[in-house]
Design a protein around this motif. Sequence first.
Motif, PDB file in Angstrom:
ATOM      1  N   GLU A 142      45.299  18.283  -6.636  1.00  0.00           N
ATOM      2  CA  GLU A 142      45.034  19.649  -6.188  1.00  0.00           C
ATOM      3  C   GLU A 142      45.935  20.033  -5.022  1.00  0.00           C
ATOM      4  OE1 GLU A 142      40.919  20.085  -5.346  1.00  0.00           O
ATOM      5  OE2 GLU A 142      40.264  19.681  -7.400  1.00  0.00           O
ATOM      6  N   ALA A 143      46.638  19.057  -4.459  1.00  0.00           N
ATOM      7  CA  ALA A 143      47.551  19.328  -3.347  1.00  0.00           C
ATOM      8  C   ALA A 143      48.988  19.140  -3.819  1.00  0.00           C
ATOM      9  CB  ALA A 143      47.247  18.377  -2.188  1.00  0.00           C
ATOM     10  N   ASP A 144      49.918  19.651  -3.043  1.00  0.00           N
ATOM     11  CA  ASP A 144      51.330  19.443  -3.346  1.00  0.00           C
ATOM     12  C   ASP A 144      51.655  17.957  -3.245  1.00  0.00           C
ATOM     13  OD1 ASP A 144      51.761  22.115  -3.749  1.00  0.00           O
ATOM     14  OD2 ASP A 144      52.427  22.506  -1.690  1.00  0.00           O
ATOM     15  N   THR A 145      52.399  17.443  -4.218  1.00  0.00           N
ATOM     16  CA  THR A 145      52.750  16.028  -4.257  1.00  0.00           C
ATOM     17  C   THR A 145      54.208  15.848  -3.870  1.00  0.00           C
ATOM     18  OG1 THR A 145      51.147  15.667  -6.031  1.00  0.00           O
ATOM     19  CG2 THR A 145      52.822  13.972  -5.709  1.00  0.00           C
ATOM     20  N   ALA A 146      54.462  14.961  -2.923  1.00  0.00           N
ATOM     21  CA  ALA A 146      55.841  14.703  -2.513  1.00  0.00           C
ATOM     22  C   ALA A 146      56.619  14.058  -3.656  1.00  0.00           C
ATOM     23  CB  ALA A 146      55.861  13.781  -1.294  1.00  0.00           C
ATOM     24  N   PRO A 147      57.905  14.372  -3.788  1.00  0.00           N
ATOM     25  CA  PRO A 147      58.703  13.778  -4.862  1.00  0.00           C
ATOM     26  C   PRO A 147      58.699  12.254  -4.789  1.00  0.00           C
ATOM     27  CG  PRO A 147      59.881  15.601  -3.840  1.00  0.00           C
ATOM     28  CD  PRO A 147      58.672  15.342  -2.989  1.00  0.00           C
TER      29      PRO A 147
END
Length: 329
Positions: free
Chosen positions: A305-310
């Motif tokens: 649900e949150a932005d995921t780091a590459p």
Amino acid sequence: MADVAAAAGVSGQTVSRVVNASPRVDPATRARVEAAMSRLGYRPHRAARALRTGRTQTIGLVVATLDTVGNSRMLQAVAAAAAGRGYGVALVTAVGPESADDAFKRLADQGVDGVVVLNEASPFAATVPAAAGFRLLLVDAPGAPASPDAAPGFHVVQTDHAAGAHQAVAHLLELGHRHIAHIAGPADSFAARQREEGWRSALTAAGLEVPVPVRGDWSAASGYAAGGRLDDATAVFVANDQMALGALRALADAGKTVPADVSVVGFDDIADAAEYRPPLTTVRQDFDALGARAVEVLLEDVESEADTAPVVETFTPALVLRASTAPRR
């Protein structure tokens, strides 16, 4: 779902977790829920689930060709890993920027949750306009950073092809070979270029002359043609096992014995490599692990649900010693 929950003696949320292949379910509970699903003939309704969750439980797979063993194995690995998580796979082909843009538009029409791009398709897939907005994972991406600190904007799972090739040539050097030829893959292939670079760097580090590589197209037929152009080489590193198969036949037709006259090393360790005559020394690329990790990374992003780091991960292949290499006579 409520009927399944009642039959299994669990909550509806637990049934949902089982359906969505969540790891947060006790194995015994999962088995009880699955037994109830089977007994009641329960099947999730994908369209209804997509309306509720905004996800279709489908990932896209972009590939340039399925003619090569490597791409076919990766397709199999990705499809199996996706199925294990309850996801389907939508396959599209792309051989250049225009077809890649069209491929992403077709995937958008299907509402896929994320996209895995394989090998030869990766150089242009991340840059076409239609790719914007997708959760994207590239397998073997040219110019990908060595770590996620460089924030490429997409996930990368890759094999260290150069390191694998270096291992192969180092093995031949240890056996006393000094004239080591190379049957390379297509010039526009990232993996082929990396394998050629590993061969080149190993010879340079040993202070040896680097001959001009003979180029093939990944096929056994091209390996056969290249195998007749190895001059006086006592060993050859071949960029994949299919071309190595052709090279073995070419050497036999020329009256040369492997490994007594010429040692041969391939790359990939395909299923039949151990059955070649002689069994092929090769560099093993773990397609199953690569495909499984690609799906895992992509779905962690999709389901977060949150932005995921590459994520940038590199697999180091391993040299498998068999009977096609021997000390230089």
